[in-house]
Design a protein around this motif. Structure first.
Motif, PDB file in Angstrom:
ATOM      1  N   LYS A  60       0.850  -1.192   0.000  1.00 62.84           N
ATOM      2  CA  LYS A  60       0.000   0.000   0.000  1.00 62.84           C
ATOM      3  C   LYS A  60       0.882   1.236   0.000  1.00 62.84           C
ATOM      4  O   LYS A  60       1.978   1.226   0.550  1.00 62.84           O
ATOM      5  N   GLY A  61       0.372   2.284  -0.615  1.00 61.16           N
ATOM      6  CA  GLY A  61       1.118   3.534  -0.647  1.00 61.16           C
ATOM      7  C   GLY A  61       0.452   4.546  -1.545  1.00 61.16           C
ATOM      8  O   GLY A  61      -0.763   4.519  -1.733  1.00 61.16           O
ATOM      9  N   THR A  62       1.300   5.411  -2.134  1.00 58.43           N
ATOM     10  CA  THR A  62       0.793   6.456  -3.016  1.00 58.43           C
ATOM     11  C   THR A  62       1.524   6.412  -4.352  1.00 58.43           C
ATOM     12  O   THR A  62       2.681   5.979  -4.428  1.00 58.43           O
ATOM     13  N   ILE A  63       0.823   6.888  -5.378  1.00 63.54           N
ATOM     14  CA  ILE A  63       1.415   7.054  -6.701  1.00 63.54           C
ATOM     15  C   ILE A  63       1.247   8.513  -7.096  1.00 63.54           C
ATOM     16  O   ILE A  63       0.181   9.100  -6.898  1.00 63.54           O
ATOM     17  N   ALA A  64       2.327   9.111  -7.622  1.00 67.37           N
ATOM     18  CA  ALA A  64       2.288  10.493  -8.102  1.00 67.37           C
ATOM     19  C   ALA A  64       1.927  10.502  -9.582  1.00 67.37           C
ATOM     20  O   ALA A  64       1.948   9.465 -10.253  1.00 67.37           O
ATOM     21  N   SER A  65       1.610  11.658 -10.109  1.00 71.58           N
ATOM     22  CA  SER A  65       1.188  11.761 -11.507  1.00 71.58           C
ATOM     23  C   SER A  65       2.279  11.347 -12.489  1.00 71.58           C
ATOM     24  O   SER A  65       1.981  10.992 -13.626  1.00 71.58           O
ATOM     25  N   ASP A  66       3.550  11.335 -12.061  1.00 75.30           N
ATOM     26  CA  ASP A  66       4.635  10.878 -12.944  1.00 75.30           C
ATOM     27  C   ASP A  66       4.924   9.390 -12.781  1.00 75.30           C
ATOM     28  O   ASP A  66       5.876   8.873 -13.362  1.00 75.30           O
ATOM     29  N   GLY A  67       4.117   8.678 -11.967  1.00 74.44           N
ATOM     30  CA  GLY A  67       4.292   7.243 -11.769  1.00 74.44           C
ATOM     31  C   GLY A  67       5.186   6.877 -10.602  1.00 74.44           C
ATOM     32  O   GLY A  67       5.419   5.699 -10.335  1.00 74.44           O
ATOM     33  N   THR A  68       5.701   7.873  -9.875  1.00 69.11           N
ATOM     34  CA  THR A  68       6.556   7.609  -8.719  1.00 69.11           C
ATOM     35  C   THR A  68       5.734   6.977  -7.602  1.00 69.11           C
ATOM     36  O   THR A  68       4.644   7.448  -7.276  1.00 69.11           O
ATOM     37  N   LEU A  69       6.264   5.895  -7.029  1.00 66.62           N
ATOM     38  CA  LEU A  69       5.590   5.167  -5.956  1.00 66.62           C
ATOM     39  C   LEU A  69       6.265   5.418  -4.617  1.00 66.62           C
ATOM     40  O   LEU A  69       7.490   5.498  -4.536  1.00 66.62           O
ATOM     41  N   SER A  70       5.465   5.494  -3.582  1.00 68.69           N
ATOM     42  CA  SER A  70       5.937   5.445  -2.202  1.00 68.69           C
ATOM     43  C   SER A  70       5.157   4.314  -1.547  1.00 68.69           C
ATOM     44  O   SER A  70       3.931   4.401  -1.398  1.00 68.69           O
ATOM     45  N   ILE A  71       5.866   3.235  -1.212  1.00 73.79           N
ATOM     46  CA  ILE A  71       5.228   2.067  -0.610  1.00 73.79           C
ATOM     47  C   ILE A  71       5.431   2.165   0.890  1.00 73.79           C
ATOM     48  O   ILE A  71       6.552   2.033   1.388  1.00 73.79           O
ATOM     49  N   THR A  72       4.358   2.421   1.611  1.00 71.09           N
ATOM     50  CA  THR A  72       4.438   2.694   3.043  1.00 71.09           C
ATOM     51  C   THR A  72       4.027   1.510   3.913  1.00 71.09           C
ATOM     52  O   THR A  72       4.267   1.516   5.111  1.00 71.09           O
ATOM     53  N   SER A  73       3.414   0.489   3.294  1.00 72.22           N
ATOM     54  CA  SER A  73       2.947  -0.672   4.040  1.00 72.22           C
ATOM     55  C   SER A  73       3.101  -1.909   3.167  1.00 72.22           C
ATOM     56  O   SER A  73       2.811  -1.863   1.969  1.00 72.22           O
ATOM     57  N   ALA A  74       3.577  -3.001   3.769  1.00 73.23           N
ATOM     58  CA  ALA A  74       3.723  -4.258   3.031  1.00 73.23           C
ATOM     59  C   ALA A  74       3.455  -5.421   3.978  1.00 73.23           C
ATOM     60  O   ALA A  74       3.885  -5.398   5.131  1.00 73.23           O
ATOM     61  N   THR A  75       2.739  -6.416   3.492  1.00 68.72           N
ATOM     62  CA  THR A  75       2.508  -7.647   4.244  1.00 68.72           C
ATOM     63  C   THR A  75       2.794  -8.836   3.341  1.00 68.72           C
ATOM     64  O   THR A  75       2.618  -8.760   2.123  1.00 68.72           O
ATOM     65  N   VAL A  76       3.244  -9.927   3.963  1.00 65.26           N
ATOM     66  CA  VAL A  76       3.473 -11.188   3.256  1.00 65.26           C
ATOM     67  C   VAL A  76       3.026 -12.304   4.192  1.00 65.26           C
ATOM     68  O   VAL A  76       3.426 -12.340   5.357  1.00 65.26           O
ATOM     69  N   ASP A  77       2.190 -13.207   3.685  1.00 61.83           N
ATOM     70  CA  ASP A  77       1.673 -14.308   4.500  1.00 61.83           C
ATOM     71  C   ASP A  77       1.626 -15.592   3.680  1.00 61.83           C
ATOM     72  O   ASP A  77       1.749 -15.580   2.459  1.00 61.83           O
TER      73      ASP A  77
END
Length: 160
Positions: A60-77
């Motif tokens: 989970k995170g945010t995407i900017a209008s230029d496609g840049t990602l900031s991934i602030t949450s990750a889970t693996v199960d």
């Protein structure tokens, strides 16, 4: 028609054609900025000498209008062992069919692996599917751990 008039006519027609092309040109790719959720599509394989198949993962995170990602949450199960994402936030980008996740790090059985993942994606705005195949990440900590691991995963990115 005089030579000057001919040149002026040709220049005028060329300018009109250039203007028509500029007006009808496709605009640069722009993503709809906002929050996203990326859900594992299939299984994630982590191979550090012994292969583990994980059945669930969410980014989970945010995407900017230029496609840049900031991934602030990750889970693996569902891996058979506990896998813990580390060193969040991760950065990345969706750009011209290339998907990147930078600063990726995960810990399992006392071994931490990290690095950058590069894959491909289809689509021009969310939702898109990104595939990371056989991506090598290096050991960043842990005793008696293999020097590297290979990650394969496919994620469906959608606005959230």
């Amino acid at each position: 028609m005089s030579r000057t008039t001919k040149l002026a006519t040709i220049a005028s027609a060329s300018a009109a054609a250039a203007l028509a092309l500029a007006v009808t040109a496709t605009p640069a790719l722009a993503w709809t900025a906002g929050n996203f959720t990326a859900t594992l599509n299939g299984t994630m394989t982590i191979d550090a000498g012994v292969s583990a198949s994980c059945t669930s993962s969410t980014l989970k995170g945010t995407i900017a209008s230029d496609g840049t990602l900031s991934i602030t949450s990750a889970t693996v199960d569902g891996c058979g062992v506990t896998v813990t994402p580390k060193a969040l936030p991760w950065s990345g980008k969706l750009d011209n069919g290339v998907a990147t996740i930078n600063g990726f790090a995960m810990d399992a059985i006392g071994c931490t692996y990290g690095g950058n993942l590069t894959g491909g994606f289809t689509g021009t705005d969310l939702p898109v599917t990104a595939t990371f195949a056989n991506q090598t990440v290096n050991r960043t900590s842990g005793l008696f751990c293999p020097a590297s691991a290979t990650i394969t995963a496919k994620y469906d990115f959608a606005a959230s």
